[in-house]
Design a protein around this motif. Structure first.
Motif, PDB file in Angstrom:
ATOM      1  N   SER A 340       0.935  -1.216  -0.103  1.00  0.00           N
ATOM      2  CA  SER A 340      -0.118  -0.078  -0.088  1.00  0.00           C
ATOM      3  C   SER A 340       0.886   1.118  -0.072  1.00  0.00           C
ATOM      4  O   SER A 340       1.939   1.306   0.741  1.00  0.00           O
ATOM      5  CB  SER A 340      -0.908   0.081   1.217  1.00  0.00           C
ATOM      6  N   GLU A 341       0.384   2.092  -0.797  1.00  0.00           N
ATOM      7  CA  GLU A 341       1.389   3.555  -0.971  1.00  0.00           C
ATOM      8  C   GLU A 341       1.133   4.597   0.163  1.00  0.00           C
ATOM      9  O   GLU A 341      -0.085   4.555   0.702  1.00  0.00           O
ATOM     10  CB  GLU A 341       1.059   3.964  -2.286  1.00  0.00           C
ATOM     11  N   LEU A 342       2.257   4.950   0.463  1.00  0.00           N
ATOM     12  CA  LEU A 342       2.281   5.983   1.858  1.00  0.00           C
ATOM     13  C   LEU A 342       1.055   7.218   1.323  1.00  0.00           C
ATOM     14  O   LEU A 342       0.382   7.572   2.305  1.00  0.00           O
ATOM     15  CB  LEU A 342       3.575   6.459   1.987  1.00  0.00           C
ATOM     16  N   CYS A 343       1.349   7.717   0.069  1.00  0.00           N
ATOM     17  CA  CYS A 343       0.337   8.730  -0.149  1.00  0.00           C
ATOM     18  C   CYS A 343      -1.308   8.242  -0.020  1.00  0.00           C
ATOM     19  O   CYS A 343      -2.122   9.170   0.641  1.00  0.00           O
ATOM     20  CB  CYS A 343       0.409   9.078  -1.778  1.00  0.00           C
ATOM     21  N   THR A 344      -1.378   6.915  -0.222  1.00  0.00           N
ATOM     22  CA  THR A 344      -2.864   6.573  -0.054  1.00  0.00           C
ATOM     23  C   THR A 344      -3.152   6.437   1.414  1.00  0.00           C
ATOM     24  O   THR A 344      -4.315   6.536   1.843  1.00  0.00           O
ATOM     25  CB  THR A 344      -2.710   5.091  -0.774  1.00  0.00           C
ATOM     26  N   GLN A 388       8.905   4.360   3.303  1.00  0.00           N
ATOM     27  CA  GLN A 388       8.698   3.455   2.091  1.00  0.00           C
ATOM     28  C   GLN A 388       7.446   4.081   1.212  1.00  0.00           C
ATOM     29  O   GLN A 388       6.910   4.917   1.583  1.00  0.00           O
ATOM     30  CB  GLN A 388       8.069   2.162   2.721  1.00  0.00           C
ATOM     31  N   TYR A 389       7.541   3.498  -0.011  1.00  0.00           N
ATOM     32  CA  TYR A 389       6.650   3.957  -1.236  1.00  0.00           C
ATOM     33  C   TYR A 389       5.522   2.966  -0.673  1.00  0.00           C
ATOM     34  O   TYR A 389       4.222   3.195  -0.472  1.00  0.00           O
ATOM     35  CB  TYR A 389       7.109   3.815  -2.391  1.00  0.00           C
ATOM     36  N   ASN A 390       5.616   1.500  -0.705  1.00  0.00           N
ATOM     37  CA  ASN A 390       4.757   0.526  -0.385  1.00  0.00           C
ATOM     38  C   ASN A 390       5.169  -0.360   0.802  1.00  0.00           C
ATOM     39  O   ASN A 390       6.412  -0.717   0.771  1.00  0.00           O
ATOM     40  CB  ASN A 390       4.666  -0.591  -1.529  1.00  0.00           C
ATOM     41  N   GLY A 422       8.778  10.064  -6.101  1.00  0.00           N
ATOM     42  CA  GLY A 422       8.662  11.333  -4.647  1.00  0.00           C
ATOM     43  C   GLY A 422       7.285  11.703  -4.395  1.00  0.00           C
ATOM     44  O   GLY A 422       7.363  12.823  -3.454  1.00  0.00           O
ATOM     45  N   CYS A 423       6.177  11.359  -4.874  1.00  0.00           N
ATOM     46  CA  CYS A 423       5.132  11.718  -4.506  1.00  0.00           C
ATOM     47  C   CYS A 423       4.787  11.780  -2.743  1.00  0.00           C
ATOM     48  O   CYS A 423       4.265  12.813  -2.198  1.00  0.00           O
ATOM     49  CB  CYS A 423       3.970  11.440  -4.982  1.00  0.00           C
ATOM     50  N   CYS A 424       5.018  10.745  -2.330  1.00  0.00           N
ATOM     51  CA  CYS A 424       4.864  10.082  -0.860  1.00  0.00           C
ATOM     52  C   CYS A 424       6.093  11.027  -0.168  1.00  0.00           C
ATOM     53  O   CYS A 424       5.573  11.551   1.007  1.00  0.00           O
ATOM     54  CB  CYS A 424       5.209   8.650  -0.644  1.00  0.00           C
ATOM     55  N   THR A 425       7.193  11.461  -0.752  1.00  0.00           N
ATOM     56  CA  THR A 425       8.066  12.309   0.145  1.00  0.00           C
ATOM     57  C   THR A 425       7.416  13.523   0.266  1.00  0.00           C
ATOM     58  O   THR A 425       7.761  14.350   1.299  1.00  0.00           O
ATOM     59  CB  THR A 425       9.318  12.426  -0.776  1.00  0.00           C
TER      60      THR A 425
HETATM   61 ZN   LIG Z   1       3.058   8.834  -3.324  1.00  0.00          ZN
END
Ligand SMILES: [Zn+2]
Length: 689
Positions: A340-344, A388-390, A422-425
């Motif tokens: 699961s992506e951190l942004c989510t 992490q990303y995922n 880098g979106c989650c960053t």
């Molecule tokens: Zn992201």
């Protein structure tokens, strides 16, 4: 019923105390009037008064208290300080995308979503901590954005006219206004929304903006509640007409399988086809709020209930034990080795906060806590310098590998500066601060016989300062929840006043007890808000005791997860951290297992408390650290020989129940977030091997 005796201060008297000092100056900390009852600062005007929905908007079950009314305390304050001392407080110093050359500072660098994403979390973090260093960082972006608005009303980098990044910046600006009362914000938003009303017919929403329109709706309705300008309702209707129809997608949900790159024809559409965007994890996380938020305009109960339908479908076909749905980065099915992506994570939390407020559905609070106490801290290093990303519930290795992701790259579960993308960053910063702001909400009286009240929507240590029915209220929540089960809320109104206090009782909390000033109240029912409507006097104490017996839940292939309160428990695999490369002030890390992890549990899933020994400790300086974990469990288990890994990912847990003749061992389970390598969904041993 005791009569209401208003002593001091009423709202008018309270503002009188502030004299002629502007709201802006007050909120900047230039004035600090004291409240006699609690010897703590009164709220500044911008943070004192909850805002209700203005007609013709439908009422929300609960409204958010203005930013700054809820402040972190105890372990939550320590967690926010860790965040501020980690990447959040230094990102602009080490990552060019939000550095001095950012397009959102007038530079020629990144000019799309990353500056606004950063601000969306940096603003509440800075003001909740009252951290001048962080406020100064945020002000550079805020000032540039507000001082460089084009005469047309457009704001942001002129090299890019995409509506989407501006949707994010609007969320940052509304929070900033609530913290500071800065008089530049509302006129800037009015000008921009007028431009958009004129432009949208010619230049409609596309790709990300089309699938995330509901997040702009929040800012439009925020402004409408302050100005009453009917053109804002027209703009809301335009966005709804142009935006993706999430309610229709979920009314007949088709994406019930692991989504593959071939299915969404990733190569052909560059990931931006409607099919790719409709199955994209972050978009779905953001979408969960769509029905409730739109219901404020439409007035439709069907729209309002759409959020529950959405999360039910996501959990049924893509649900994971850590509270997330799988998305790596498209919807990925039920295997607990999917990511699961951190942004989510942070966007799903934000959606649940709004869904909870608008619908008053208690289970959204359960889901929010499950994310905040498991998935959110579980995907960061203890110092929050790497993420992490995922993340995976069964995460047995973090290394360069291609599997098992649907569409993501080989760095996706590394801990680092910007693994995979880098979106989650840029985006993770909003998680803890917005959770803090959502702990307590405001319930507006629905008729003259009722009083406005307060709602404990989620639990963590905090303080609340607000004004209810013209009386200043100070509330202190002391607890080491979610690690331990007791919560004390001290209620300090400036003068005795009657109001309802609603306390969320989680679905798992059968047998919860509530006492007021040591007097028990009738047993509260799980999955409801227990309402206590009484005259509160300074010093009143509410004690909540939640049952903290270990429980089990069933997952993929009838695997079993162990829970206690809102925490998920995992087997923490031995970790060997290997630096892949330095990344400025931080680094990218691979993590390799140092021991075997393929255990099946020997428990009776119907009465796990009989076989699990729980040990509680004090919370350490890092609440979710593996070292000094505040709670741990011991459980019997045996290794299962044929449960293996491939390419750095655990194979799906074998169908339970399983047999094993290997020796019985005692495993220690720790909170999910404490183990960066872990098993969370275990096979269950057959009773007689
Ligand atoms: Zn992201």
């Amino acid at each position: 019923m005791a009569s209401l005796i208003k002593l001091f201060p009423t709202r008018r008297e309270f503002f009188g105390l502030l004299g002629s000092v502007s709201a802006f100056a007050a909120s900047q900390g230039l004035v600090a009037p004291e409240i006699a009852a609690s010897a703590t600062p009164l709220p500044s005007p911008s943070s004192a008064l909850p805002i209700k929905n203005r007609t013709p908007l439908a009422p929300s079950a609960f409204n958010f208290l203005p930013c700054g009314a809820v402040r972190p305390a105890g372990w939550l304050l320590e967690q926010l300080k860790i965040q501020a001392n980690g990447l959040s407080g230094h990102l602009d110093e080490t990552w060019p995308d939000v550095g001095p050359n950012s397009g959102w500072l007038g530079g020629t660098g990144e000019s799309w979503e990353r500056g606004p994403y950063f601000l969306d979390g940096l603003v509440p973090l800075a003001w909740l901590l009252d951290d001048e260093r962080l406020k100064a960082k945020a002000m550079r972006f805020i000032d540039w954005t507000l001082d460089n608005q084009a005469p047309s009303g457009m704001f942001g980098p002129s090299t890019n006219n995409d509506w989407w990044p501006r949707i994010v910046m609007l969320k940052a600006l509304t929070q900033y206004h609530e913290f500071t009362g800065d008089p530049r914000v509302i006129p800037a938003m009015q000008k921009y929304f007028q431009l958009q009303l004129d432009e949208l017919p010619k230049r409609p929403l596309r790709d990300w903006g089309k699938f995330r329109w509901q997040d702009e709706l929040l800012s439009i309705l925020w402004l409408y509640n302050r100005t009453g300008s009917s053109s804002l309702i027209d703009l809301a209707r335009q966005l709804h007409a142009q935006g993706h129809d999430w309610m229709a997608e979920y009314a007949n949900f088709q994406y019930t399988q692991r989504i593959t790159a071939e299915f969404i024809r990733l190569d052909a559409g560059n990931g931006l086809s409607d099919l790719a965007l409709a199955t994209h994890g972050v978009n779905n996380g953001q979408a969960v709020k769509t029905g409730p938020v739109w219901s404020l305009v439409s007035g439709s109960p069907v729209d309002r209930s759409a959020a529950l339908k959405m999360v039910t479908e996501l959990e049924k076909f893509h649900g994971l034990p850590n509270g997330m749905f799988s998305c790596d980065e498209h919807l990925a099915g039920l295997n607990p080795s999917q990511g699961s992506e951190l942004c989510t994570v942070v966007e799903y939390m934000f959606s649940l906060e709004h869904a909870l407020a608008i619908t008053g559905e208690a289970s959204f609070g359960d889901r929010l806590e499950r994310l905040a106490f498991n998935a959110l801290p579980g995907t960061f290093t203890d110092d929050m310098w790497a993420h992490q990303y995922n993340q995976e519930p069964n995460q047995i290795e973090c290394s360069l590998h291609r599997n098992p992701w649907t569409t993501d790259g080989p760095e996706s579960n590394l801990y680092g500066l910007e693994p995979n993308f880098g979106c989650c960053t840029a985006n993770f910063h909003q998680g803890w601060p917005k959770f803090t702001a959502s702990l307590f909400m405001f319930s507006a009286a629905q008729d003259r016989r009722q009083q406005d009240g307060l709602v404990a929507a989620a639990y963590a240590p905090c303080e609340v300062r607000t004004v209810l029915n013209d009386i200043a209220i100070h509330l202190v929540e002391e607890t080491s929840y979610p690690f331990h089960g007791s919560i004390r809320i001290r209620v300090n109104p400036a003068s005795p006043t009657r109001f309802p206090l609603k306390l969320r009782i989680p679905a798992w909390a059968s047998g919860a007890r509530i006492a007021i000033n040591d007097q028990p109240v009738p047993d509260p029912a799980p999955s409801t808000f227990a309402g206590i409507d009484r005259v509160w006097r300074s010093g009143d104490q509410v004690e909540i005791t939640f049952p903290m017996k270990p429980r089990t839940s069933r997952w993929f292939h009838d695997s079993i997860a162990i829970e206690r309160g809102p925490l998920l428990f995992s087997y923490g695999i031995g970790e060997s951290w290997v630096k892949l490369r330095d990344r400025g002030m931080t680094a990218d890390w691979q993590v390799f297992p140092t021991n075997q992890w393929n255990y099946a549990l020997a428990i009776d899933p119907d009465s796990p408390e009989m076989e699990i020994a729980v040990e509680e400790k004090e919370i350490g300086s890092v609440p979710f650290a593996r070292r000094l974990a505040p709670v741990s469990m011991k459980v019997r288990a045996r290794k299962v020989d044929d449960w293996r890994s491939e390419d750095g990912a655990a194979n799906p847990p074998p169908q339970s129940p399983v047999r094993s003749t290997l020796p019985e061992e005692v495993l220690t389970l720790i909170p999910y977030a404490a183990g960066k390598l872990r098993v969370s969904a275990f096979p269950l041993l057959k009773k007689d091997p």
